[in-house]
Motif scaffolding. Structure first.
Motif, PDB file in Angstrom:
ATOM      1  N   ARG A 111      -6.764  12.831  -0.949  1.00 12.93           N
ATOM      2  CA  ARG A 111      -6.062  13.797  -0.102  1.00 12.93           C
ATOM      3  C   ARG A 111      -4.817  14.318  -0.813  1.00 12.93           C
ATOM      4  O   ARG A 111      -4.538  15.529  -0.796  1.00 12.93           O
ATOM      5  N   LEU A 112      -4.057  13.418  -1.447  1.00 13.39           N
ATOM      6  CA  LEU A 112      -2.875  13.850  -2.183  1.00 13.39           C
ATOM      7  C   LEU A 112      -3.248  14.780  -3.335  1.00 13.39           C
ATOM      8  O   LEU A 112      -2.583  15.796  -3.580  1.00 13.39           O
ATOM      9  N   ILE A 113      -4.311  14.425  -4.058  1.00 11.72           N
ATOM     10  CA  ILE A 113      -4.748  15.260  -5.182  1.00 11.72           C
ATOM     11  C   ILE A 113      -5.176  16.626  -4.683  1.00 11.72           C
ATOM     12  O   ILE A 113      -4.824  17.666  -5.272  1.00 11.72           O
ATOM     13  N   ASP A 114      -5.947  16.657  -3.581  1.00 13.33           N
ATOM     14  CA  ASP A 114      -6.408  17.929  -3.040  1.00 13.33           C
ATOM     15  C   ASP A 114      -5.241  18.821  -2.633  1.00 13.33           C
ATOM     16  O   ASP A 114      -5.299  20.060  -2.780  1.00 13.33           O
ATOM     17  N   GLU A 143       0.829  -1.211   0.000  1.00 14.98           N
ATOM     18  CA  GLU A 143       0.000   0.000   0.000  1.00 14.98           C
ATOM     19  C   GLU A 143       0.859   1.255   0.000  1.00 14.98           C
ATOM     20  O   GLU A 143       0.601   2.202  -0.754  1.00 14.98           O
ATOM     21  N   GLN A 144       1.910   1.261   0.831  1.00 17.05           N
ATOM     22  CA  GLN A 144       2.787   2.429   0.892  1.00 17.05           C
ATOM     23  C   GLN A 144       3.544   2.620  -0.427  1.00 17.05           C
ATOM     24  O   GLN A 144       3.729   3.749  -0.895  1.00 17.05           O
ATOM     25  N   ARG A 145       3.976   1.519  -1.020  1.00 23.71           N
ATOM     26  CA  ARG A 145       4.701   1.596  -2.294  1.00 23.71           C
ATOM     27  C   ARG A 145       3.793   2.143  -3.398  1.00 23.71           C
ATOM     28  O   ARG A 145       4.211   2.967  -4.216  1.00 23.71           O
ATOM     29  N   PHE A 146       2.549   1.696  -3.407  1.00 18.29           N
ATOM     30  CA  PHE A 146       1.565   2.140  -4.390  1.00 18.29           C
ATOM     31  C   PHE A 146       1.308   3.640  -4.265  1.00 18.29           C
ATOM     32  O   PHE A 146       1.284   4.376  -5.263  1.00 18.29           O
ATOM     33  N   LEU A 147       1.149   4.128  -3.042  1.00 17.99           N
ATOM     34  CA  LEU A 147       0.926   5.557  -2.827  1.00 17.99           C
ATOM     35  C   LEU A 147       2.181   6.363  -3.151  1.00 17.99           C
ATOM     36  O   LEU A 147       2.096   7.481  -3.683  1.00 17.99           O
ATOM     37  N   GLN A 178      -6.843   8.257   0.583  1.00 14.64           N
ATOM     38  CA  GLN A 178      -5.489   8.811   0.606  1.00 14.64           C
ATOM     39  C   GLN A 178      -5.132   9.451  -0.731  1.00 14.64           C
ATOM     40  O   GLN A 178      -4.440  10.477  -0.777  1.00 14.64           O
ATOM     41  N   MET A 179      -5.610   8.860  -1.815  1.00 12.78           N
ATOM     42  CA  MET A 179      -5.337   9.422  -3.130  1.00 12.78           C
ATOM     43  C   MET A 179      -6.010  10.792  -3.282  1.00 12.78           C
ATOM     44  O   MET A 179      -5.410  11.750  -3.787  1.00 12.78           O
TER      45      MET A 179
END
Length: 582
Positions: A486-489, A413-417, A483-484
């Motif tokens: 949040r990163l986009i925002d 999961e961490q690698r994907f993010l 989480q995705m």
């Protein structure tokens, strides 16, 4: 006649004379120019589009999806897609690429039967226009080939009617040894027609018959199609497989000068019709060839950054960013009026041709073998002397990043993010595949059903099952989309992440991948640093030159960064976005 109209006429005439300089036409290029402008409804224009203007900024993010990535029992798929966009993407993602939504016969839409219709299994033009009224809509212009079941090709078989002279043919004794192709099937398809047996050129498959742009009627047909799409709200045109558009026997029949000139003509017409429309070339070819499709800021507005997926995946499964850094340092900044289109996953696989010359053969084979161990498939292409070479890896990105070359581990999961925080920080416009947003894994059932490798990453979600999965906070789907988003925002609020903002690659060793981005007005800096390994790494803050006396802040962790502390420890696959404006 306005000055802008006269200038446009001269430009179009120049493009046509260049394209057809070696072709004997049955009409003058002046008459053809008038037909082109009439078809595009550009007989009179008030002013020319502003050159070198960026019709995009850091708020642009494209979601890539099929029209039926979400299906249900009560409504047609395009309506479910629109609801999904409104519920989960409205404030984060402003653009959507709906992959071919036309009637088709194979290749999940890329063998188009009728360019002017919406596949009624998906919805209708009202559904497309409803989405285009809320989001910038990207559509495919499948320009190199169409379906063998299309009316055009059926007329070719009959020998009369529209399309009867639209297709590329060759002779069995022609020298086709240099032709570059992404497939290992025979290039020529024997077809019985009203005019006898013809050998039809098929770059991709025998159901995808190549069009012959030496006939200007083919060009006019596609200009008419473009006009229809503009009228339906399309703002971004993806020119599918456009590198193969022009063929000449005895050559490689890829990246030919006439192909580039056709793209210049189409860009000229599109941006005069709708100034903020964008042309994107889909050219899955080695990196330097791909860059040529920018032209002099007069061909593609955006080009796909095809080398990014294999290099970024390779970085994260090997734990070393050497090749990713080398590649980025060799990439020229995109001129104003152009931008890179960044993506890691798409409806296709991880293309390997763009990694040629960047990774050596052993490294490509290691990547292929690692992905195969994670459940992926390999598609092949024909190479020199009858050899086969891996063309692409077919795998869902979530599964591709479940481990390293040493096997699966607990950091998936961490690698994907981490992969996405890197992509979101790069110069260019990000494209996010819906199955990455949803953390969808390999679809082995679809693969078994279709026997096509690409199906493994083309899952169709049942609308209710998806709603349940996103509502359950324990699922990977719920965790990743939150989480995705949040990163986009965070990303879309940072001027330093403008697609054309300054970018420098930092030298932080093999396990830390770093970028410095600076906004166009030079007010904001963002240092993006990612630990690409499965071990903690120490970031020396002196290596990124944080200025003492300035307040620095990690946007992702939402906490201050103090240069006086000298060092930061980054957990496996952790990214920091350190900025002076927050």
């Amino acid at each position: 006649m306005t000055a802008a109209t006269e200038h446009l006429q001269q430009r179009v005439l120049h493009h046509l004379n260049t394209i057809y300089r070696d072709i004997e036409l049955n009409q003058s290029t002046v008459i053809l120019m008038q037909r082109v402008l009439d078809t595009m409804r550009l007989a009179r224009v008030a002013q020319a589009p502003e050159p070198f203007y960026n019709h995009w900024d850091q708020s642009d993010m494209v979601l890539i999806t099929y029209g039926d990535s979400i299906i249900g029992k009560d409504e047609q798929p395009l309506k479910y897609l629109h609801k999904f966009l409104d519920e989960h993407c409205k404030d984060s993602i402003n653009s959507v690429h709906i992959l071919p939504f036309f009637p088709y016969s194979s290749d999940d839409g890329f063998a188009v039967i009728d360019y002017s219709s919406v596949n009624d299994a998906l919805g209708d033009w009202q559904d497309i226009e409803a989405i285009s009224s809320d989001y910038r809509l990207m559509t495919d212009l499948v320009i190199n080939h169409c379906s063998s079941r299309s009316p055009w090709f059926q007329n070719f078989i009959k020998g009369s009617g529209v399309g009867s002279d639209y297709f590329m043919t060759a002779e069995l004794d022609d020298d086709l040894s240099q032709v570059v192709r992404p497939r290992i099937s025979p290039l020529l398809r024997e077809t019985e027609t009203g005019d006898g047996v013809k050998q039809v050129w098929c770059t991709f498959s025998h159901d995808q018959v190549d069009l012959d742009f030496r006939n200007p009627e083919v060009l006019l047909a596609f200009i008419s199609i473009i006009r229809q799409y503009l009228d339906s709200g399309v703002k971004l045109f993806r020119l599918d497989a456009v590198a193969f558009l022009w063929k000449i026997v005895g050559t490689s029949s890829i990246n030919l000068p006439q192909t580039h000139e056709c793209i210049r003509l189409l860009r000229c017409l599109i941006e005069h019709a709708v100034p903020d429309a964008v042309v994107i070339t889909e050219t899955n070819i080695p990196n330097q060839q791909n860059l040529s499709y920018f032209g002099n800021a007069n061909e593609a507005h955006w080009i796909y950054n095809f080398s990014l997926p294999p290099l970024l995946v390779n970085t994260l499964v090997t734990g070393n960013c050497r090749y990713l850094k080398q590649w980025l340092m060799s990439m020229p900044p995109a001129q104003n009026g152009t931008a890179y289109f960044n993506f890691i996953a798409s409806h296709d696989g991880i293309g390997l041709r763009p990694a040629e010359g960047l990774l050596n053969e052993d490294e490509i084979n290691q990547l292929v073998n690692t992905m195969a161990s994670f459940g992926g498939c390999v598609s092949w292409r024909a190479a020199e002397h009858g050899q086969r070479k891996p063309y692409e890896i077919n795998i869902a990105l979530y599964d591709a990043l479940q481990g390293t070359i040493n096997g699966p581990d607990r950091w998936g999961e961490q690698r994907f993010l981490c992969a996405h925080t890197i992509m979101f920080a790069l110069e260019g416009v990000p494209g996010l595949y819906i199955h990455s947003l949803l953390a969808t894994g390999n679809d082995y059932e679809k693969l078994k059903h279709t026997q096509h490798n690409r199906s493994i990453n083309r899952h169709r979600w049942d609308e209710q099952l998806l709603a349940d999965a996103l509502a359950d906070e324990r699922t990977q789907h719920s965790k990743i989309i939150k989480q995705m988003r949040r990163l986009i925002d965070l990303r879309i609020k940072q001027p330093a992440f403008h697609p054309n903002a300054t970018q420098f690659t930092l030298q932080l060793g093999g396990q830390l991948f770093g970028l410095w981005r600076q906004s166009l007005d030079r007010r904001q800096s963002v240092f993006s640093v990612s630990n690409v390994s499965d071990e903690p790494q120490t970031l020396n803050l002196g290596d990124i030159n944080l200025i003492e006396g300035t307040d620095w802040f990690d946007l992702i962790a939402q906490k201050p960064v103090l240069p006086s502390r000298l060092e930061m420890e980054l957990a496996p696959y952790q990214t920091v976005w350190i900025t002076n404006i927050f």
